[in-house]
Design a protein around this motif. Structure first.
Motif, PDB file in Angstrom:
ATOM      1  N   HIS A 138       0.849  -1.189   0.000  1.00 52.97           N
ATOM      2  CA  HIS A 138       0.000   0.000   0.000  1.00 52.97           C
ATOM      3  C   HIS A 138       0.887   1.243   0.000  1.00 52.97           C
ATOM      4  CE1 HIS A 138      -2.927   3.016   1.241  1.00 52.97           C
ATOM      5  NE2 HIS A 138      -3.886   2.146   0.955  1.00 52.97           N
ATOM      6  N   LEU A 180      -1.057  -1.681  -3.574  1.00 50.31           N
ATOM      7  CA  LEU A 180      -2.281  -2.279  -3.067  1.00 50.31           C
ATOM      8  C   LEU A 180      -3.274  -1.176  -2.763  1.00 50.31           C
ATOM      9  CD1 LEU A 180      -0.728  -4.817  -0.533  1.00 50.31           C
ATOM     10  CD2 LEU A 180      -1.726  -5.388  -2.758  1.00 50.31           C
ATOM     11  N   ALA A 181      -4.559  -1.464  -2.926  1.00 53.26           N
ATOM     12  CA  ALA A 181      -5.608  -0.495  -2.640  1.00 53.26           C
ATOM     13  C   ALA A 181      -6.767  -1.173  -1.935  1.00 53.26           C
ATOM     14  CB  ALA A 181      -6.101   0.158  -3.932  1.00 53.26           C
ATOM     15  N   GLN A 212      -9.293  -3.837  -3.483  1.00 57.45           N
ATOM     16  CA  GLN A 212      -8.671  -4.552  -4.603  1.00 57.45           C
ATOM     17  C   GLN A 212      -8.839  -6.056  -4.418  1.00 57.45           C
ATOM     18  OE1 GLN A 212      -4.574  -3.473  -4.881  1.00 57.45           O
ATOM     19  NE2 GLN A 212      -4.122  -4.785  -6.627  1.00 57.45           N
ATOM     20  N   ARG A 241      -9.127 -10.521  -1.070  1.00 58.17           N
ATOM     21  CA  ARG A 241      -9.564  -9.127  -1.000  1.00 58.17           C
ATOM     22  C   ARG A 241      -8.647  -8.319  -0.085  1.00 58.17           C
ATOM     23  NH1 ARG A 241     -16.071 -10.209  -0.080  1.00 58.17           N
ATOM     24  NH2 ARG A 241     -16.372 -11.510  -1.962  1.00 58.17           N
TER      25      ARG A 241
END
Length: 211
Positions: free
Chosen positions: A93, A113-114, A117, A127
């Motif tokens: 992230h 990373l989000a 996502q 997830r």
């Protein structure tokens, strides 16, 4: 979920931050099947992790946060696990780049990373849940089909991760746990970054869900 398995590799080394150093044992998690694997938190010993992969293809090396003991082996593992010149991406992230650069000042992560996502390994969804507090870019990885969540250092057996050092905040981690993790089914198994497993229900009962 046919063929999916989850394996733990325990590696040992030093955690360093704010001028201190501590010996720690880390849980490195391998999520996949006989053909491909997603690695969660490449800690300390890239060669040991590589041996546990047993020749399987690595789809990604995902870091739950960027404290050195969770990312120090990630670039090396990516090199060792390369196939036909293609390295598996090291994912982080972006809010944790400040911590990443303390360990790897000359090498950036390969992909971000989000929150929300969805990654895929062995045909199963993973997830990404942004859960700041222990670190600003801390994430957890929820695998609904397997009923498990990988929490890094956000949630342990016995409560939240530590927040007494730089870039951490107690109120933020408690909010993340209550707002994000405690909405998962109670029987979800919690695979932690250090130490034993627990469940969402056990930790919700211990921490409480309000206040």
């Amino acid at each position: 979920m046919t063929g999916l398995r989850i394996e733990r590799v325990v590696t040992s080394g030093e955690f360093t931050l704010d001028g201190g150093s501590w010996q720690v044992d880390n849980n490195v998690w391998l999520v996949g099947d006989d053909e491909e694997v997603l690695v969660v938190d490449a800690a300390h010993d890239a060669e040991a992790i590589l041996r546990a992969l047993a020749g399987r293809r690595v789809t990604a090396i995902v870091s739950t946060h960027a404290h050195n003991d969770h990312v120090n082996a990630a670039p090396r593992l990516s090199e060792l696990a390369a196939r036909e010149g293609a390295r598996p991406p090291v994912m982080l992230h972006p809010d944790d780049l400040v911590l990443w650069r303390m360990t790897h000042p000359d090498r950036a992560p390969d992909a971000e990373l989000a929150d929300g996502q969805v990654l895929t390994v062995a045909g199963v969804e993973v997830r990404v849940l942004h859960t700041p507090g222990h670190a600003p870019g801390a994430v957890c990885l929820y695998v609904p089909a397997a009923g498990v969540v990988f929490t890094g250092d956000t949630l342990f057996q016995g409560g939240p991760g530590a927040t007494g050092r730089s870039y951490s905040d107690h109120d933020t981690i408690v909010d993340s746990i209550r707002r994000v993790l405690f909405t998962l089914p109670g029987d979800t198994v919690v695979h932690t970054g250090h130490g034993p497993d627990t469940t969402i229900a056990a930790e919700a009962a211990a921490l409480g869900t309000s206040g």
